[in-house]
Write an enzyme that holds these catalytic residues in place. Structure first.
Site, PDB file in Angstrom:
ATOM      1  N   LYS A  75       4.914  30.005 -67.504  1.00 58.62           N
ATOM      2  CA  LYS A  75       3.963  31.054 -67.880  1.00 58.62           C
ATOM      3  C   LYS A  75       4.325  31.859 -69.133  1.00 58.62           C
ATOM      4  O   LYS A  75       3.453  32.353 -69.838  1.00 58.62           O
ATOM      5  CB  LYS A  75       3.781  32.001 -66.693  1.00 58.62           C
ATOM      6  CG  LYS A  75       2.755  31.482 -65.701  1.00 58.62           C
ATOM      7  CD  LYS A  75       1.429  32.164 -65.869  1.00 58.62           C
ATOM      8  CE  LYS A  75       0.295  31.341 -65.360  1.00 58.62           C
ATOM      9  NZ  LYS A  75      -0.998  32.011 -65.465  1.00 58.62           N
ATOM     10  N   ASP A 122       0.791  37.167 -60.004  1.00 57.66           N
ATOM     11  CA  ASP A 122       1.400  36.738 -58.749  1.00 57.66           C
ATOM     12  C   ASP A 122       2.915  36.720 -58.903  1.00 57.66           C
ATOM     13  O   ASP A 122       3.651  36.598 -57.949  1.00 57.66           O
ATOM     14  CB  ASP A 122       0.942  35.316 -58.434  1.00 57.66           C
ATOM     15  CG  ASP A 122       1.375  34.402 -59.566  1.00 57.66           C
ATOM     16  OD1 ASP A 122       2.500  33.915 -59.563  1.00 57.66           O
ATOM     17  OD2 ASP A 122       0.590  34.220 -60.518  1.00 57.66           O
TER      18      ASP A 122
HETATM   19  C1  LIG Z   1       3.459  28.242 -61.308  1.00 60.61           C
HETATM   20  C2  LIG Z   1       2.033  28.357 -61.642  1.00 60.61           C
HETATM   21  N1  LIG Z   1       1.316  27.250 -61.788  1.00 60.61           N
HETATM   22  C3  LIG Z   1       0.005  27.297 -62.093  1.00 60.61           C
HETATM   23  C4  LIG Z   1      -0.648  28.507 -62.268  1.00 60.61           C
HETATM   24  C5  LIG Z   1      -2.125  28.490 -62.548  1.00 60.61           C
HETATM   25  O1  LIG Z   1      -2.481  28.985 -63.765  1.00 60.61           O
HETATM   26  P1  LIG Z   1      -3.962  29.577 -64.001  1.00 60.61           P
HETATM   27  O2  LIG Z   1      -4.045  30.845 -63.248  1.00 60.61           O
HETATM   28  O3  LIG Z   1      -4.067  29.697 -65.446  1.00 60.61           O
HETATM   29  O4  LIG Z   1      -4.915  28.589 -63.430  1.00 60.61           O
HETATM   30  C6  LIG Z   1       0.071  29.698 -62.144  1.00 60.61           C
HETATM   31  C7  LIG Z   1      -0.575  31.003 -62.362  1.00 60.61           C
HETATM   32  O5  LIG Z   1      -0.015  32.039 -62.190  1.00 60.61           O
HETATM   33  C8  LIG Z   1       1.446  29.617 -61.817  1.00 60.61           C
HETATM   34  O6  LIG Z   1       2.191  30.732 -61.665  1.00 60.61           O
END
Ligand SMILES: Cc1ncc(COP(=O)(O)O)c(C=O)c1O
Length: 402
Positions: A75, A122
């Site tokens: 992220k 989150d």
């Molecule tokens: C580890 C991880 N994977 C995938 C995502 C998904 O990203 P998006 O919210 O842009 O769909 C998040 C989002 O916080 C994440 O923390």
């Protein structure tokens, strides 16, 4: 056992103007920016040959983002690039003039002054924003939804940010962050999702995620793979999925890979929109009880939605056992295949692929996607064990979430 749901994309197409957000030039700029960081190293692309053979695939690759900047998730790529582009704009420069060394210099600190960056998370996005703000000697304020774990909160506080867990879901935390920013002098929202009227910063965040896609593409070529035939990408608000889909649609316009968007069943807003079929956004609200914390978002990114509805092949909604299965499969590989430590939001694409290739009740989906021994599949494990207690519960002690 709860069912995996899926739908082929039959939505009407739009003018596709948002695809330009993920142009190869924009992504190359983001990648050059990230490469200027002293912490930068390409994350590994794990090649799972024995698993591919077991599943009846030609090849299987998994980009392992647990190695990203020592932060255990991808992220930070988005938040850091968006903050740099924001500072570049405020100080009348191009982001190319702000590599890490300049960005963290006293001279720039003086030119830009002091701002406060607000966000909701989150865990992973907020940690990335807090980390970048800390490096830039700026302030960060982070709101986390109900049910966020203490470990994730502490990891954000370690970066000198003000962070709290609120009694509300992620989407309401986003509104809270925007309200606080509006009341604070030089308050800036760095949010990893777009809505009407808030599009510039999220589009920079998506470009930042492009670094991961561009690295994976280069690594595939280095391994002799000319292009992936299938990509499975997980989604919360869909910024990441839009970024990955956008990059690969621009990179291989003649023969783009088939993309499967994978959501947590409890928060499957993109799936819901695709199932409705009219091309309009659908929202999931209320509590979203899922171990896939990064995917527990019910309101789609408006820019991404445009990209996704024009290009994605299949939208799938996965109960938590799918994610738990993916974590175990990646964590305990065949002898000779590399291990990938993958967390709840990182592993769900692997869990889905494994299920499609091994469960007779998903054979229709397997046929629709044309997954067979000629397929070259690319997955992104977007986080490592960001909740180490739950990781052990699932991988060591066999907790299942049936
Ligand atoms: C580890 C991880 N994977 C995938 C995502 C998904 O990203 P998006 O919210 O842009 O769909 C998040 C989002 O916080 C994440 O923390």
């Amino acid at each position: 056992m709860k069912e995996i749901k899926w739908v082929n994309n039959t939505m009407p197409k739009s003018d596709d103007k948002e695809l330009a957000v993920m142009s190869l030039e924009a992504v190359a700029k983001a990648r050059r920016f990230h490469e200027s960081f002293p912490q930068y190293a390409m994350t590994p692309l794990a090649k799972l040959d024995h698993m591919a053979e077991f599943l009846g695939l030609g090849s299987l690759y998994c980009k392992d983002e647990s190695w990203r900047f020592g932060l255990n998730a991808f992220k930070v790529l988005g938040g850091s690039f968006a903050m740099a582009r924001y500072i570049a704009k405020e100080t009348g420069r191009d982001v190319e003039q702000l590599p890490y060394e300049v960005l963290t210099s006293d001279e720039l600190r003086e030119a830009f002054g002091q701002a406060t960056f607000f966000t909701a998370t989150d865990g992973n996005h907020g940690r990335g924003v807090a980390w970048a703000a800390n490096k830039l000697r700026q302030k960060a304020v982070v709101f986390m939804p109900k049910g966020s774990t203490q470990t994730r909160l502490e990891n954000i506080r370690k970066e000198n940010a003000t962070a709290t867990i609120e009694d509300m879901n992620y989407d309401d935390c986003v509104r809270l962050a925007a309200e606080h920013a509006a009341k604070t002098p030089r308050g800036v929202v760095i949010q990893d999702t777009a809505w009407e009227g808030y599009e510039e910063i999220p589009s920079w965040i998506m470009q930042g995620y492009g670094t991961m896609a561009s690295e994976a593409d280069e690594q595939l070529h280095a391994d002799g793979c000319q292009r992936p035939t299938h990509i499975f990408i997980q989604a919360g608000v869909g910024s990441l999925a839009g970024a990955i889909q956008g990059y690969f649609a621009n990179r291989y316009p003649e023969n783009p890979p088939k993309v499967v968007v994978v959501e947590a069943a409890e928060a499957a807003c993109l799936y819901k929109g695709a199932a409705a079929g009219d091309g309009k956004i659908r929202i999931v609200d209320g509590d979203m009880p899922t171990i896939q914390a990064g995917l527990a978002c019910g309101e789609p990114n408006t820019i991404s939605w445009e990209i996704l509805k024009n290009h994605v092949s299949v939208f799938a909604a996965c109960p938590d056992w799918v994610s738990a299965k993916g974590m175990r499969v990646l964590g305990a590989p065949f002898k000779g295949d590399p291990q990938v430590i993958s967390g709840e939001s990182g592993a769900v694409p692997m869990g889905l692929l494994f299920s499609i290739m091994t469960m007779p009740e998903l054979s229709e989906l397997k046929n629709d996607l044309g997954l067979d021994e000629t397929s070259r599949v690319l997955l992104f494990s977007t986080e490592g064990d960001t909740d180490p207690i739950r990781y052990k519960d699932i991988v060591w002690y066999g907790k299942n979430y049936d």
